[in-house]
Structure formats: C-alpha cells, structure tokens
Design a protein around this motif. Sequence first.
Motif, PDB file in Angstrom:
ATOM      1  N   ARG A   5     -54.025   4.335  29.493  1.00  0.00           N
ATOM      2  CA  ARG A   5     -54.206   5.457  28.556  1.00  0.00           C
ATOM      3  C   ARG A   5     -53.752   5.068  27.159  1.00  0.00           C
ATOM      4  O   ARG A   5     -52.968   4.150  26.962  1.00  0.00           O
ATOM      5  CB  ARG A   5     -53.484   6.703  29.037  1.00  0.00           C
ATOM      6  CG  ARG A   5     -51.973   6.844  29.185  1.00  0.00           C
ATOM      7  CD  ARG A   5     -51.050   5.864  28.734  1.00  0.00           C
ATOM      8  NE  ARG A   5     -49.665   6.285  28.757  1.00  0.00           N
ATOM      9  CZ  ARG A   5     -48.827   6.152  27.720  1.00  0.00           C
ATOM     10  NH1 ARG A   5     -49.205   5.579  26.610  1.00  0.00           N
ATOM     11  NH2 ARG A   5     -47.572   6.543  27.826  1.00  0.00           N
ATOM     12  N   ALA A   7     -52.154   7.235  23.941  1.00  0.00           N
ATOM     13  CA  ALA A   7     -51.544   8.566  23.795  1.00  0.00           C
ATOM     14  C   ALA A   7     -51.055   8.818  22.367  1.00  0.00           C
ATOM     15  O   ALA A   7     -49.859   8.910  22.111  1.00  0.00           O
ATOM     16  CB  ALA A   7     -50.387   8.704  24.793  1.00  0.00           C
ATOM     17  N   PRO A   8     -51.986   8.927  21.422  1.00  0.00           N
ATOM     18  CA  PRO A   8     -51.556   9.093  20.030  1.00  0.00           C
ATOM     19  C   PRO A   8     -50.992  10.485  19.727  1.00  0.00           C
ATOM     20  O   PRO A   8     -51.426  11.467  20.324  1.00  0.00           O
ATOM     21  CB  PRO A   8     -52.849   8.866  19.240  1.00  0.00           C
ATOM     22  CG  PRO A   8     -53.940   9.310  20.166  1.00  0.00           C
ATOM     23  CD  PRO A   8     -53.462   8.948  21.558  1.00  0.00           C
ATOM     24  N   SER A   9     -50.035  10.520  18.823  1.00  0.00           N
ATOM     25  CA  SER A   9     -49.582  11.805  18.280  1.00  0.00           C
ATOM     26  C   SER A   9     -50.457  12.063  17.055  1.00  0.00           C
ATOM     27  O   SER A   9     -50.615  11.175  16.227  1.00  0.00           O
ATOM     28  CB  SER A   9     -48.113  11.706  17.841  1.00  0.00           C
ATOM     29  OG  SER A   9     -47.335  11.262  18.923  1.00  0.00           O
ATOM     30  N   GLU A  41     -51.051  13.732  22.009  1.00  0.00           N
ATOM     31  CA  GLU A  41     -49.677  14.210  22.210  1.00  0.00           C
ATOM     32  C   GLU A  41     -49.305  15.170  21.073  1.00  0.00           C
ATOM     33  O   GLU A  41     -48.607  14.816  20.121  1.00  0.00           O
ATOM     34  CB  GLU A  41     -48.737  13.007  22.329  1.00  0.00           C
ATOM     35  CG  GLU A  41     -49.191  12.108  23.493  1.00  0.00           C
ATOM     36  CD  GLU A  41     -48.067  11.398  24.224  1.00  0.00           C
ATOM     37  OE1 GLU A  41     -47.129  10.913  23.568  1.00  0.00           O
ATOM     38  OE2 GLU A  41     -48.132  11.341  25.480  1.00  0.00           O
ATOM     39  N   TYR A 173     -40.763  14.818  24.000  1.00  0.00           N
ATOM     40  CA  TYR A 173     -41.716  13.736  24.289  1.00  0.00           C
ATOM     41  C   TYR A 173     -41.373  13.027  25.588  1.00  0.00           C
ATOM     42  O   TYR A 173     -42.250  12.756  26.420  1.00  0.00           O
ATOM     43  CB  TYR A 173     -41.723  12.750  23.092  1.00  0.00           C
ATOM     44  CG  TYR A 173     -42.176  11.367  23.478  1.00  0.00           C
ATOM     45  CD1 TYR A 173     -43.510  11.128  23.823  1.00  0.00           C
ATOM     46  CD2 TYR A 173     -41.280  10.295  23.540  1.00  0.00           C
ATOM     47  CE1 TYR A 173     -43.934   9.856  24.201  1.00  0.00           C
ATOM     48  CE2 TYR A 173     -41.693   9.031  23.919  1.00  0.00           C
ATOM     49  CZ  TYR A 173     -43.015   8.820  24.258  1.00  0.00           C
ATOM     50  OH  TYR A 173     -43.427   7.574  24.658  1.00  0.00           O
ATOM     51  N   VAL A 177     -44.265  12.873  28.455  1.00  0.00           N
ATOM     52  CA  VAL A 177     -44.950  11.602  28.711  1.00  0.00           C
ATOM     53  C   VAL A 177     -44.799  11.201  30.183  1.00  0.00           C
ATOM     54  O   VAL A 177     -45.739  10.698  30.811  1.00  0.00           O
ATOM     55  CB  VAL A 177     -44.429  10.515  27.736  1.00  0.00           C
ATOM     56  CG1 VAL A 177     -43.078   9.991  28.117  1.00  0.00           C
ATOM     57  CG2 VAL A 177     -45.388   9.345  27.640  1.00  0.00           C
ATOM     58  N   ARG A 191     -48.516  -0.009  25.072  1.00  0.00           N
ATOM     59  CA  ARG A 191     -48.238   0.731  23.836  1.00  0.00           C
ATOM     60  C   ARG A 191     -47.361  -0.112  22.927  1.00  0.00           C
ATOM     61  O   ARG A 191     -46.995  -1.237  23.266  1.00  0.00           O
ATOM     62  CB  ARG A 191     -47.556   2.068  24.180  1.00  0.00           C
ATOM     63  CG  ARG A 191     -46.243   1.867  24.903  1.00  0.00           C
ATOM     64  CD  ARG A 191     -45.622   3.194  25.357  1.00  0.00           C
ATOM     65  NE  ARG A 191     -44.393   2.965  26.098  1.00  0.00           N
ATOM     66  CZ  ARG A 191     -43.722   3.897  26.727  1.00  0.00           C
ATOM     67  NH1 ARG A 191     -44.159   5.139  26.729  1.00  0.00           N
ATOM     68  NH2 ARG A 191     -42.614   3.606  27.367  1.00  0.00           N
ATOM     69  N   LEU A 195     -41.565   1.853  21.348  1.00  0.00           N
ATOM     70  CA  LEU A 195     -41.225   2.734  22.472  1.00  0.00           C
ATOM     71  C   LEU A 195     -40.501   1.994  23.595  1.00  0.00           C
ATOM     72  O   LEU A 195     -40.193   2.586  24.637  1.00  0.00           O
ATOM     73  CB  LEU A 195     -42.490   3.424  22.994  1.00  0.00           C
ATOM     74  CG  LEU A 195     -43.050   4.410  21.958  1.00  0.00           C
ATOM     75  CD1 LEU A 195     -44.485   4.792  22.262  1.00  0.00           C
ATOM     76  CD2 LEU A 195     -42.172   5.650  21.875  1.00  0.00           C
TER      77      LEU A 195
HETATM   78  N1  GLU Z   1     -47.368   9.671  21.264  1.00  0.00           N
HETATM   79  C1  GLU Z   1     -46.604   8.475  21.086  1.00  0.00           C
HETATM   80  C2  GLU Z   1     -46.840   7.903  19.712  1.00  0.00           C
HETATM   81  O1  GLU Z   1     -47.888   8.148  19.129  1.00  0.00           O
HETATM   82  C3  GLU Z   1     -46.949   7.397  22.072  1.00  0.00           C
HETATM   83  C4  GLU Z   1     -46.584   7.744  23.443  1.00  0.00           C
HETATM   84  C5  GLU Z   1     -46.776   6.646  24.469  1.00  0.00           C
HETATM   85  O2  GLU Z   1     -47.685   5.797  24.326  1.00  0.00           O
HETATM   86  O3  GLU Z   1     -46.042   6.662  25.440  1.00  0.00           O
HETATM   87  O4  GLU Z   1     -45.992   7.203  19.212  1.00  0.00           O
END
Ligand code: GLU
Length: 288
Positions: A5, A7-9, A41, A173, A177, A191, A195
Amino acid sequence: MYAGRFAPSPTGPLHFGSLVAALASWLDARAASGRWQVRIEDLDPPREQPRAAGQILRALESLGLEWDRPVAYQSRRRMLYRDALERLTGKTYACGCSRKEVADSALAMNAAGVYPGTCRNGLPAGKTSRALRVRTTAEPICFVDRVQGKIEQSVERDVGDFIVCRADGQFAYQLAVVVDDAEQGITDVVRGADLLDSTARQIYLQRLLGYPTPRYLHVPVAVNAVGEKLSKQAGARAIELTGAKDQLRTALAFLGQPEAANLREAVRSWDPGLIPARRMVTAPDAPE
Ligand code: GLU
C-alpha cells in the motif's frame, strides 16, 4: 499473497519524496505479482489541504502507478479505530498533560521526546483528561527491515507511553495505521525511513491487538541540500504531470535501480538490495 500500500497524508500534492515512496512500494508489489492499494490518511484536518487527495491520486494515475482496490479514506473508517481502542481498554489511560508540560518534564529528566509517565497511575489532582495513552513495556521490539537491517527499540525507554487518541478527539496515526494495515491484509509496508522510528510502536500495538506483523522496507528519505525532508513546508515542488517520465527516471536512480525504459522494465529489474541502506539521501534537483 503479497499486499502492499501507499498511504499518503493529504497535506499537499505529490512531491519527489512521496513519489519515491509510492514508486518503491508499487514496484515491490508488482515484482511480487501482488496487489497494491492506496489509502488516504486524512485523520488530521488542521494539516490537510482540501484538494490534495485528488491531486495525489491524479499524479499517481498519470505516472502509471495503478491501484487494485478502491481508494480507502481513513476519515471514513473511524468505527474501526474506535473498536480497536475499546479492545485496548485496561492498557490505555487518560492523560491530562499539555504538549508543553510533556516537553518540559522530559527535558528536566534529560529525555527529550520521551513521555515521563506523569499520568500513568491516575490523573494528578487538578488535571483533566485530554488524550489517551497506551502503557508501554521495556521489553525491546526487534525487527529486520529489508533495507535498513536489524532495528531494536525499547518503546518505554525511547518513546514512553504514547498517544492513541489525541486531545482533539482524533485517533492517532499510530493506531489508525496499525488497524488499517491489519484490516486490509497488508503483508508488506514499503515507505520512507522517517517512519522507521514509529515501527516499533506499531509492532507493539499489533501485538496488543493480536494482529500479524507485516514485513517492512524503509527507503531513504529525500532531503534537500541542507538536510531537510522534502515537503511542502520545505518548498518541494509538486510533481508536474508533464514531466512524469523524467520524475520516474530520477526516482528510480534515487532508489539505486538500473535505468529502465518504462515501468514494466523497472518491475523486471527491481532489486531492493540496491536501495541505499541509509535514512536520508540528498535528492537530485528535481527535473522540471
Ligand atoms: N501517512 C503517512 C505519511 O504520509 C505515511 C504512513 C505510512 O506509510 O505508514 O507520512
């Protein structure tokens, strides 16, 4: 079956740094003949831009990074997070500390960024409940990142009891997540390495909730010449739809991959072993 996946904010349009994460995750999924999905997200309205989600999705589409399931929006999945929070009852507690109080007492204890446990044994007199924190333990969490190697962190010592529901009532978050990755059956999280330090907290929550732990691959974060993460705040340019090909070529090179004429070729030659095992890499000047 592999499930990945992105998962952009939705805090701004896709920029070079987020393109690198999206591309790595897409290539890894396609090379494994897996499925790939996008999750927006959007649980932090004050940081979001109303048009960003649409802009990100259009940029992914025009780059050819296609997804296999309907796009998920965290803002529509709050019931799932509420259920998970309920299942954590007894392992969480109300915290009445303000951000400044946490920062001041952590500093006084010489442990910047670590929650000192002020409300762990009940709210001190005069404090009212603001956020919910989960109780952590000293036992180290270990995992092997596919690029960054062996990582070990004691969440209690290095982070402290952390927030799962914020003072403004939004789910944190870290909780969302973990719930989403489990609920969506994600087997592989690819990612940015910004993170990496959140991963132990996420594995900790997975264990409390009885979820499996996915494999992790953290790609270096693209930074500018002065070492700041590329982001809208640091003035990163949005990916221009017209220069998509050049952007992909630059992102592939950033990931240490051989040149490829098109995405299909990039999938064929995808080799995570070539990704630099570093947390940060200076981004080349993004092509116009
Ligand atoms: N939403 C997070 C971000 O844009 C990423 C979350 C993830 O990939 O776990 O930094």
